[in-house]
Design a protein around this motif. Structure first.
Motif, PDB file in Angstrom:
ATOM      1  N   SER A 119       0.833  -1.203   0.000  1.00 17.20           N
ATOM      2  CA  SER A 119       0.000   0.000   0.000  1.00 17.20           C
ATOM      3  C   SER A 119       0.863   1.245   0.000  1.00 17.20           C
ATOM      4  O   SER A 119       1.919   1.288   0.639  1.00 17.20           O
ATOM      5  N   SER A 120       0.389   2.270  -0.715  1.00 12.66           N
ATOM      6  CA  SER A 120       1.125   3.523  -0.872  1.00 12.66           C
ATOM      7  C   SER A 120       0.161   4.694  -0.821  1.00 12.66           C
ATOM      8  O   SER A 120      -1.057   4.520  -0.872  1.00 12.66           O
ATOM      9  N   PHE A 121       0.735   5.897  -0.749  1.00 18.07           N
ATOM     10  CA  PHE A 121      -0.057   7.109  -0.928  1.00 18.07           C
ATOM     11  C   PHE A 121      -0.066   7.431  -2.417  1.00 18.07           C
ATOM     12  O   PHE A 121       0.982   7.513  -3.054  1.00 18.07           O
ATOM     13  N   VAL A 122      -1.251   7.617  -2.957  1.00 14.72           N
ATOM     14  CA  VAL A 122      -1.405   7.920  -4.381  1.00 14.72           C
ATOM     15  C   VAL A 122      -1.896   9.353  -4.523  1.00 14.72           C
ATOM     16  O   VAL A 122      -2.896   9.749  -3.907  1.00 14.72           O
ATOM     17  N   THR A 123      -1.173  10.152  -5.299  1.00 16.22           N
ATOM     18  CA  THR A 123      -1.530  11.554  -5.512  1.00 16.22           C
ATOM     19  C   THR A 123      -1.495  11.858  -7.004  1.00 16.22           C
ATOM     20  O   THR A 123      -1.218  10.983  -7.834  1.00 16.22           O
ATOM     21  N   LEU A 124      -1.761  13.131  -7.319  1.00 15.63           N
ATOM     22  CA  LEU A 124      -1.651  13.581  -8.707  1.00 15.63           C
ATOM     23  C   LEU A 124      -0.543  14.615  -8.857  1.00 15.63           C
ATOM     24  O   LEU A 124      -0.362  15.180  -9.942  1.00 15.63           O
ATOM     25  N   ASP A 125       0.189  14.874  -7.753  1.00 16.76           N
ATOM     26  CA  ASP A 125       1.267  15.871  -7.830  1.00 16.76           C
ATOM     27  C   ASP A 125       2.538  15.330  -7.186  1.00 16.76           C
ATOM     28  O   ASP A 125       3.201  14.465  -7.753  1.00 16.76           O
ATOM     29  N   GLU A 126       2.870  15.805  -5.989  1.00 15.66           N
ATOM     30  CA  GLU A 126       4.112  15.378  -5.348  1.00 15.66           C
ATOM     31  C   GLU A 126       3.946  14.014  -4.696  1.00 15.66           C
ATOM     32  O   GLU A 126       2.889  13.695  -4.153  1.00 15.66           O
ATOM     33  N   PRO A 127       4.992  13.184  -4.732  1.00  9.19           N
ATOM     34  CA  PRO A 127       4.901  11.871  -4.091  1.00  9.19           C
ATOM     35  C   PRO A 127       4.965  11.983  -2.577  1.00  9.19           C
ATOM     36  O   PRO A 127       5.654  12.851  -2.034  1.00  9.19           O
ATOM     37  N   LEU A 128       4.219  11.125  -1.906  1.00  6.42           N
ATOM     38  CA  LEU A 128       4.290  11.010  -0.453  1.00  6.42           C
ATOM     39  C   LEU A 128       4.851   9.624  -0.154  1.00  6.42           C
ATOM     40  O   LEU A 128       4.141   8.622  -0.293  1.00  6.42           O
ATOM     41  N   ASP A 129       6.109   9.578   0.231  1.00 13.07           N
ATOM     42  CA  ASP A 129       6.796   8.302   0.391  1.00 13.07           C
ATOM     43  C   ASP A 129       6.815   7.774   1.824  1.00 13.07           C
ATOM     44  O   ASP A 129       7.255   6.659   2.062  1.00 13.07           O
ATOM     45  N   THR A 130       6.368   8.590   2.776  1.00 13.68           N
ATOM     46  CA  THR A 130       6.374   8.172   4.178  1.00 13.68           C
ATOM     47  C   THR A 130       5.146   8.740   4.877  1.00 13.68           C
ATOM     48  O   THR A 130       4.505   9.687   4.400  1.00 13.68           O
ATOM     49  N   PHE A 131       4.848   8.192   6.054  1.00 15.35           N
ATOM     50  CA  PHE A 131       3.767   8.731   6.866  1.00 15.35           C
ATOM     51  C   PHE A 131       4.123  10.138   7.348  1.00 15.35           C
ATOM     52  O   PHE A 131       3.246  11.004   7.448  1.00 15.35           O
ATOM     53  N   GLU A 132       5.406  10.364   7.629  1.00 17.30           N
ATOM     54  CA  GLU A 132       5.844  11.682   8.085  1.00 17.30           C
ATOM     55  C   GLU A 132       5.542  12.744   7.029  1.00 17.30           C
ATOM     56  O   GLU A 132       5.067  13.842   7.358  1.00 17.30           O
ATOM     57  N   LYS A 133       5.820  12.430   5.772  1.00 12.89           N
ATOM     58  CA  LYS A 133       5.536  13.374   4.693  1.00 12.89           C
ATOM     59  C   LYS A 133       4.040  13.631   4.564  1.00 12.89           C
ATOM     60  O   LYS A 133       3.602  14.747   4.265  1.00 12.89           O
ATOM     61  N   ALA A 134       3.243  12.581   4.791  1.00 17.17           N
ATOM     62  CA  ALA A 134       1.792  12.735   4.713  1.00 17.17           C
ATOM     63  C   ALA A 134       1.300  13.687   5.788  1.00 17.17           C
ATOM     64  O   ALA A 134       0.427  14.541   5.546  1.00 17.17           O
ATOM     65  N   VAL A 135       1.862  13.562   6.986  1.00 20.52           N
ATOM     66  CA  VAL A 135       1.478  14.452   8.092  1.00 20.52           C
ATOM     67  C   VAL A 135       1.907  15.881   7.790  1.00 20.52           C
ATOM     68  O   VAL A 135       1.121  16.834   7.936  1.00 20.52           O
ATOM     69  N   GLU A 136       3.177  16.051   7.358  1.00 22.45           N
ATOM     70  CA  GLU A 136       3.715  17.385   7.082  1.00 22.45           C
ATOM     71  C   GLU A 136       2.966  18.087   5.954  1.00 22.45           C
ATOM     72  O   GLU A 136       2.802  19.309   5.969  1.00 22.45           O
ATOM     73  N   SER A 137       2.510  17.320   4.982  1.00 28.22           N
ATOM     74  CA  SER A 137       1.841  17.913   3.818  1.00 28.22           C
ATOM     75  C   SER A 137       0.481  18.509   4.167  1.00 28.22           C
ATOM     76  O   SER A 137       0.010  19.439   3.501  1.00 28.22           O
ATOM     77  N   GLY A 138      -0.154  17.978   5.200  1.00 30.43           N
ATOM     78  CA  GLY A 138      -1.492  18.448   5.566  1.00 30.43           C
ATOM     79  C   GLY A 138      -2.561  18.033   4.576  1.00 30.43           C
ATOM     80  O   GLY A 138      -3.706  18.509   4.646  1.00 30.43           O
ATOM     81  N   LYS A 139      -2.232  17.149   3.673  1.00 27.55           N
ATOM     82  CA  LYS A 139      -3.177  16.723   2.650  1.00 27.55           C
ATOM     83  C   LYS A 139      -4.326  15.908   3.249  1.00 27.55           C
ATOM     84  O   LYS A 139      -4.153  15.212   4.253  1.00 27.55           O
ATOM     85  N   VAL A 140      -5.483  16.005   2.616  1.00 28.84           N
ATOM     86  CA  VAL A 140      -6.628  15.184   3.002  1.00 28.84           C
ATOM     87  C   VAL A 140      -6.438  13.807   2.356  1.00 28.84           C
ATOM     88  O   VAL A 140      -6.337  13.687   1.131  1.00 28.84           O
ATOM     89  N   ILE A 141      -6.387  12.784   3.197  1.00 30.28           N
ATOM     90  CA  ILE A 141      -6.115  11.424   2.729  1.00 30.28           C
ATOM     91  C   ILE A 141      -7.414  10.615   2.710  1.00 30.28           C
ATOM     92  O   ILE A 141      -8.118  10.532   3.725  1.00 30.28           O
ATOM     93  N   GLY A 142      -7.730  10.014   1.587  1.00 30.15           N
ATOM     94  CA  GLY A 142      -8.908   9.166   1.469  1.00 30.15           C
ATOM     95  C   GLY A 142      -8.570   7.719   1.756  1.00 30.15           C
ATOM     96  O   GLY A 142      -7.535   7.216   1.329  1.00 30.15           O
ATOM     97  N   VAL A 143      -9.448   7.039   2.513  1.00 30.30           N
ATOM     98  CA  VAL A 143      -9.310   5.610   2.776  1.00 30.30           C
ATOM     99  C   VAL A 143     -10.677   4.961   2.654  1.00 30.30           C
ATOM    100  O   VAL A 143     -11.716   5.614   2.785  1.00 30.30           O
ATOM    101  N   HIS A 144     -10.670   3.658   2.433  1.00 27.03           N
ATOM    102  CA  HIS A 144     -11.914   2.915   2.282  1.00 27.03           C
ATOM    103  C   HIS A 144     -12.639   2.824   3.619  1.00 27.03           C
ATOM    104  O   HIS A 144     -12.043   2.497   4.643  1.00 27.03           O
ATOM    105  N   LEU A 145     -13.926   3.121   3.619  1.00 27.99           N
ATOM    106  CA  LEU A 145     -14.750   3.041   4.823  1.00 27.99           C
ATOM    107  C   LEU A 145     -14.727   1.636   5.406  1.00 27.99           C
ATOM    108  O   LEU A 145     -14.967   0.660   4.700  1.00 27.99           O
ATOM    109  N   GLY A 146     -14.408   1.535   6.696  1.00 27.59           N
ATOM    110  CA  GLY A 146     -14.388   0.237   7.366  1.00 27.59           C
ATOM    111  C   GLY A 146     -13.086  -0.516   7.236  1.00 27.59           C
ATOM    112  O   GLY A 146     -12.950  -1.616   7.768  1.00 27.59           O
TER     113      GLY A 146
END
Length: 252
Positions: A119-146
């Motif tokens: 599993s990875s973070f999928v975007t349309l712009d900059e890559p997010l290669d770690t959880f730390e980058k995801a937190v720092e980016s402030g991006k809204v992350i979508g996940v499957h319900l449940g």
């Protein structure tokens, strides 16, 4: 895919040994047990489990398991949260594909792993290669319900989480900018984008941040003899050349 196959080779050899222990003395099921229909619940989780018509990777693998085990397995689809609830409350039923967690061990017995995933973070712009980058980016992350992924994100400090019912909705929301990133299996993102008529080459798939095993689990009331037959069948399916034919068909 070569890295995945290499891991798979090592993992499957260990798995075969693990599943083989204790199975040699398993009693043979009676004809009545073989004829008994077993219900297996799964969600709409493409490309692992898509729907009754299009099937999916895990659905086709379960068909091979049923063939090897000599069991009549009826596959039932439902939204993932409901599929888990149905399996929990239907004696003798199965559940796939489920990630292993301590909470689920209280509700289900885990029989054998069906599939290895990344599993990875999928975007349309900059890559997010770690959880730390995801937190720092402030991006809204979508996940499957449940799904278990929302718990993983929270554990690593991600707070901007949007839980969404279907992968199709998630791909559209990513495409239209309603979410900034999608935390999912990389094979799922590419498959769904292509199915939705979008260009999968526009996806920016970050480095894998988690590796998972999609399990075949069962209601706690499942007959131990049937559990043993299913365990042995899964070990055979992992060595069946049709295994990778199925995976490759949905991956390209």
């Amino acid at each position: 895919m070569s890295v995945l196959r290499s891991f798979f080779g090592t993992f499957s050899r260990a798995l075969v040994v693990f599943l083989g222990l204790g199975l040699l003395n398993q009693p043979i099921l009676s004809s009545a047990a073989k004829a008994e229909e077993i219900v297996a619940f799964t969600g709409y989780l493409p490309p692992l489990s898509i729907n009754e018509k299009e099937k999916g990777i895990a659905v086709e693998l379960m068909e091979l398991v049923a063939e090897e085990a000599g069991l009549d397995i009826k596959i039932m689809f439902a939204p993932w949260s409901r599929a888990q609830l149905l399996a929990e409350n239907t004696p003798g039923s199965l559940l796939f594909t489920a990630a292993y967690s301590k909470a689920r061990t209280e509700k289900f017995q885990f029989i054998a792993p069906l599939l290895y995933t990344e599993s990875s973070f999928v975007t349309l712009d900059e890559p997010l290669d770690t959880f730390e980058k995801a937190v720092e980016s402030g991006k809204v992350i979508g996940v499957h319900l449940g799904s278990h992924r929302s718990q993983i994100l929270r554990r690593f400090g991600v707070r901007n989480i949007e839980e969404i019912s279907t992968a199709e909705q998630m791909s559209t929301m990513l495409k239209t900018g309603r979410i900034d990133a999608w935390y999912t299996m990389s094979v799922r993102a590419s498959y769904i984008f292509r199915q939705q008529g979008y260009d999968p080459s526009t996806l920016v798939i970050g480095a894998p941040v988690t590796h998972g095993i999609q399990w075949l689990a069962a209601n706690n009331d499942l007959d131990p003899q049937i559990k043993g037959r299913l365990s042995a069948a899964v070990s055979k399916v992992w060595r069946d050349p049709r295994y990778w034919q199925i995976v490759d068909r949905y991956s390209h």
